[in-house]
Design a protein around this motif. Structure first.
Motif, PDB file in Angstrom:
ATOM      1  N   ARG A 226       0.836  -1.194   0.000  1.00 17.01           N
ATOM      2  CA  ARG A 226       0.000   0.000   0.000  1.00 17.01           C
ATOM      3  C   ARG A 226       0.876   1.253   0.000  1.00 17.01           C
ATOM      4  NH1 ARG A 226      -2.155  -3.974   3.188  1.00 17.01           N
ATOM      5  NH2 ARG A 226      -4.348  -4.522   2.837  1.00 17.01           N
ATOM      6  N   GLY A 227       0.295   2.366  -0.417  1.00 14.83           N
ATOM      7  CA  GLY A 227       1.056   3.608  -0.474  1.00 14.83           C
ATOM      8  C   GLY A 227       1.935   3.696  -1.701  1.00 14.83           C
ATOM      9  N   ALA A 228       1.420   3.200  -2.833  1.00 18.45           N
ATOM     10  CA  ALA A 228       2.222   3.200  -4.064  1.00 18.45           C
ATOM     11  C   ALA A 228       2.606   4.601  -4.496  1.00 18.45           C
ATOM     12  CB  ALA A 228       1.448   2.501  -5.182  1.00 18.45           C
ATOM     13  N   ASP A 229       1.750   5.586  -4.253  1.00 19.47           N
ATOM     14  CA  ASP A 229       2.070   6.958  -4.646  1.00 19.47           C
ATOM     15  C   ASP A 229       3.290   7.471  -3.879  1.00 19.47           C
ATOM     16  OD1 ASP A 229       0.341   6.562  -2.538  1.00 19.47           O
ATOM     17  OD2 ASP A 229      -0.636   8.507  -2.720  1.00 19.47           O
ATOM     18  N   GLU A 230       3.367   7.161  -2.590  1.00 16.68           N
ATOM     19  CA  GLU A 230       4.517   7.573  -1.783  1.00 16.68           C
ATOM     20  C   GLU A 230       5.783   6.845  -2.233  1.00 16.68           C
ATOM     21  OE1 GLU A 230       6.774   9.539   0.953  1.00 16.68           O
ATOM     22  OE2 GLU A 230       4.615   9.885   0.657  1.00 16.68           O
ATOM     23  N   LEU A 231       5.667   5.565  -2.524  1.00 17.36           N
ATOM     24  CA  LEU A 231       6.833   4.753  -2.870  1.00 17.36           C
ATOM     25  C   LEU A 231       7.337   5.003  -4.283  1.00 17.36           C
ATOM     26  CD1 LEU A 231       5.722   1.362  -1.298  1.00 17.36           C
ATOM     27  CD2 LEU A 231       7.536   2.865  -0.458  1.00 17.36           C
TER      28      LEU A 231
ATOM     29  N   ALA B 236      12.036   0.457  -9.002  1.00 16.16           N
ATOM     30  CA  ALA B 236      11.297   0.127  -7.786  1.00 16.16           C
ATOM     31  C   ALA B 236      10.423  -1.103  -7.981  1.00 16.16           C
ATOM     32  CB  ALA B 236      10.436   1.316  -7.357  1.00 16.16           C
ATOM     33  N   THR B 237       9.806  -1.239  -9.156  1.00 16.81           N
ATOM     34  CA  THR B 237       8.956  -2.413  -9.383  1.00 16.81           C
ATOM     35  C   THR B 237       9.776  -3.693  -9.374  1.00 16.81           C
ATOM     36  OG1 THR B 237       9.079  -2.198 -11.808  1.00 16.81           O
ATOM     37  CG2 THR B 237       7.227  -1.117 -10.697  1.00 16.81           C
ATOM     38  N   GLN B 238      11.022  -3.629  -9.824  1.00 17.17           N
ATOM     39  CA  GLN B 238      11.871  -4.813  -9.749  1.00 17.17           C
ATOM     40  C   GLN B 238      12.173  -5.172  -8.294  1.00 17.17           C
ATOM     41  OE1 GLN B 238      12.735  -6.773 -12.427  1.00 17.17           O
ATOM     42  NE2 GLN B 238      11.213  -5.414 -13.333  1.00 17.17           N
ATOM     43  N   LYS B 239      12.345  -4.159  -7.458  1.00 21.56           N
ATOM     44  CA  LYS B 239      12.542  -4.411  -6.030  1.00 21.56           C
ATOM     45  C   LYS B 239      11.296  -5.031  -5.410  1.00 21.56           C
ATOM     46  CE  LYS B 239      15.693  -0.449  -5.502  1.00 21.56           C
ATOM     47  NZ  LYS B 239      16.922  -1.183  -5.159  1.00 21.56           N
ATOM     48  N   LEU B 240      10.120  -4.573  -5.846  1.00 16.68           N
ATOM     49  CA  LEU B 240       8.866  -5.117  -5.319  1.00 16.68           C
ATOM     50  C   LEU B 240       8.673  -6.565  -5.752  1.00 16.68           C
ATOM     51  CD1 LEU B 240       6.569  -2.009  -5.891  1.00 16.68           C
ATOM     52  CD2 LEU B 240       7.313  -2.925  -3.680  1.00 16.68           C
ATOM     53  N   LEU B 241       8.932  -6.860  -7.014  1.00 16.75           N
ATOM     54  CA  LEU B 241       8.815  -8.246  -7.482  1.00 16.75           C
ATOM     55  C   LEU B 241       9.774  -9.154  -6.713  1.00 16.75           C
ATOM     56  CD1 LEU B 241       8.585  -7.651 -11.339  1.00 16.75           C
ATOM     57  CD2 LEU B 241       6.752  -8.488  -9.851  1.00 16.75           C
ATOM     58  N   ALA B 242      10.936  -8.632  -6.363  1.00 19.28           N
ATOM     59  CA  ALA B 242      11.920  -9.413  -5.610  1.00 19.28           C
ATOM     60  C   ALA B 242      11.512  -9.604  -4.160  1.00 19.28           C
ATOM     61  CB  ALA B 242      13.294  -8.741  -5.672  1.00 19.28           C
ATOM     62  N   ARG B 243      10.388  -9.008  -3.770  1.00 20.79           N
ATOM     63  CA  ARG B 243       9.849  -9.172  -2.423  1.00 20.79           C
ATOM     64  C   ARG B 243       8.495  -9.879  -2.440  1.00 20.79           C
ATOM     65  NH1 ARG B 243      13.343  -5.115  -2.559  1.00 20.79           N
ATOM     66  NH2 ARG B 243      14.435  -4.416  -0.662  1.00 20.79           N
ATOM     67  N   GLY B 244       8.172 -10.517  -3.528  1.00 21.63           N
ATOM     68  CA  GLY B 244       6.933 -11.282  -3.608  1.00 21.63           C
ATOM     69  C   GLY B 244       5.692 -10.466  -3.854  1.00 21.63           C
TER      70      GLY B 244
ATOM     71  N   PRO C 153       4.414   3.514   4.481  1.00 22.78           N
ATOM     72  CA  PRO C 153       4.617   2.741   3.250  1.00 22.78           C
ATOM     73  C   PRO C 153       6.053   2.250   3.122  1.00 22.78           C
ATOM     74  CG  PRO C 153       3.286   4.675   2.791  1.00 22.78           C
ATOM     75  CD  PRO C 153       3.758   4.806   4.213  1.00 22.78           C
ATOM     76  N   SER C 154       6.191   0.987   2.730  1.00 27.40           N
ATOM     77  CA  SER C 154       7.507   0.360   2.660  1.00 27.40           C
ATOM     78  C   SER C 154       7.543  -0.605   1.486  1.00 27.40           C
ATOM     79  CB  SER C 154       7.795  -0.402   3.964  1.00 27.40           C
ATOM     80  OG  SER C 154       8.949  -1.219   3.840  1.00 27.40           O
ATOM     81  N   LEU C 155       8.741  -0.791   0.926  1.00 29.34           N
ATOM     82  CA  LEU C 155       8.907  -1.793  -0.118  1.00 29.34           C
ATOM     83  C   LEU C 155       8.674  -3.197   0.424  1.00 29.34           C
ATOM     84  CD1 LEU C 155      12.098  -0.512  -2.000  1.00 29.34           C
ATOM     85  CD2 LEU C 155       9.733  -0.339  -2.764  1.00 29.34           C
ATOM     86  N   ASP C 156       8.813  -3.375   1.738  1.00 28.39           N
ATOM     87  CA  ASP C 156       8.543  -4.672   2.355  1.00 28.39           C
ATOM     88  C   ASP C 156       7.081  -4.714   2.770  1.00 28.39           C
ATOM     89  OD1 ASP C 156       8.294  -6.957   3.944  1.00 28.39           O
ATOM     90  OD2 ASP C 156      10.339  -6.773   4.717  1.00 28.39           O
ATOM     91  N   PRO C 157       6.257  -5.505   2.098  1.00 26.29           N
ATOM     92  CA  PRO C 157       4.827  -5.517   2.408  1.00 26.29           C
ATOM     93  C   PRO C 157       4.491  -6.051   3.792  1.00 26.29           C
ATOM     94  CG  PRO C 157       5.377  -7.221   0.815  1.00 26.29           C
ATOM     95  CD  PRO C 157       6.591  -6.379   0.969  1.00 26.29           C
ATOM     96  N   PHE C 158       5.424  -6.756   4.443  1.00 20.66           N
ATOM     97  CA  PHE C 158       5.179  -7.251   5.793  1.00 20.66           C
ATOM     98  C   PHE C 158       5.395  -6.166   6.857  1.00 20.66           C
ATOM     99  CE2 PHE C 158       6.553 -11.525   3.958  1.00 20.66           C
ATOM    100  CZ  PHE C 158       5.244 -11.975   3.820  1.00 20.66           C
ATOM    101  N   ALA C 159       6.035  -5.059   6.487  1.00 22.88           N
ATOM    102  CA  ALA C 159       6.337  -4.013   7.461  1.00 22.88           C
ATOM    103  C   ALA C 159       5.038  -3.450   8.040  1.00 22.88           C
ATOM    104  CB  ALA C 159       7.145  -2.900   6.803  1.00 22.88           C
ATOM    105  N   GLY C 160       4.960  -3.412   9.362  1.00 16.98           N
ATOM    106  CA  GLY C 160       3.795  -2.866  10.035  1.00 16.98           C
ATOM    107  C   GLY C 160       2.646  -3.841  10.191  1.00 16.98           C
ATOM    108  N   CYS C 161       2.760  -5.027   9.636  1.00 17.89           N
ATOM    109  CA  CYS C 161       1.683  -6.021   9.721  1.00 17.89           C
ATOM    110  C   CYS C 161       1.763  -6.788  11.039  1.00 17.89           C
ATOM    111  CB  CYS C 161       1.766  -7.008   8.553  1.00 17.89           C
ATOM    112  SG  CYS C 161       1.367  -6.290   6.948  1.00 17.89           S
ATOM    113  N   GLY C 162       0.604  -7.181  11.536  1.00 16.72           N
ATOM    114  CA  GLY C 162       0.564  -7.998  12.729  1.00 16.72           C
ATOM    115  C   GLY C 162       0.696  -9.475  12.428  1.00 16.72           C
TER     116      GLY C 162
END
Length: 214
Positions: free
Chosen positions: A63-68, A112-120, A154-163
């Protein structure tokens, strides 16, 4: 062509029990079947097999693609990093000094999208207003979704901030669903949050292997 993806553990979606030695059978851009590897391999002996270490999960959502992507600039390595450094650049003052053009924003988003793909990651949520950035996201294979609240910054790591890891899942792995998932080199799903999405070894979108750790 049928492709059978298998890992040590399959976690097919939120609230579902992990399946040891589970597998996902892909036909085209869809999931044909989900179940134990031995069962699917016996039913489809001619399927190409891809074995991944660790845990196979639904693809992830950031989430927060505009910021990232539109308010963070990713320097081009090695051409810009000597001058700008290797880390992402954000903040109004720093970006004002950088004065990136639309073309540079598009190239930054592509990196950045390559970094995101590399994070699943298989989908991003946010409002993108720069045409070159929208094009970069579209060409990457990532799905662009409407904005939704982020669990943290917002973070490139989608697990950041998740419970829990499931908060970052986009969709579920079931028959007929889009073939978009990722594999992470962790011993069990409980380690996903602690070790983060950089443990990703493979990302599949629309049945295509768009990232594979080398």
């Amino acid at each position: 062509m049928l492709t059978l993806h298998t890992a040590d553990v399959l976690l097919s979606g939120p609230g579902r029990e992990p399946l040891p030695a589970g597998a996902v059978l892909v036909e085209g851009d869809r999931i044909a079947r989900v179940g134990p590897y031995e069962e699917l391999a016996a039913a489809c002996p001619h399927a190409r097999v891809r074995r991944w270490p660790g845990v196979l999960t639904p693809g992830l959502l950031v989430r927060g693609a505009d910021e990232l992507l539109e308010r963070t600039y990713y320097p081009d390595d090695p051409y810009e990093t000597a001058e700008l450094g290797a880390g992402p650049i954000s903040g109004a003052e720093a970006l004002a000094d950088l004065k990136p053009t639309e073309s540079r924003w598009g190239n930054s988003a592509r990196r950045a999208t390559q970094k995101l793909l590399a994070r699943g990651v298989v989908a991003v949520a946010g409002t993108l207003t720069v045409p070159a950035v929208r094009t970069a996201v579209s060409r990457s294979g990532l799905t662009l979704l409407p904005p939704s609240p982020a669990p943290g910054t917002p973070s490139l790591d989608p697990f950041a901030g998740c419970g829990s890891p499931q908060e970052a899942f986009h969709g579920v792995l079931e028959t007929g669903a889009p073939a978009r998932f990722a594999a992470f080199a962790v011993a069990d799903p409980a380690q996903l949050l602690a070790r983060g999405a950089t443990t990703c070894v493979a990302t599949v979108i629309s049945g295509r292997l768009l990232h594979r750790r080398r």
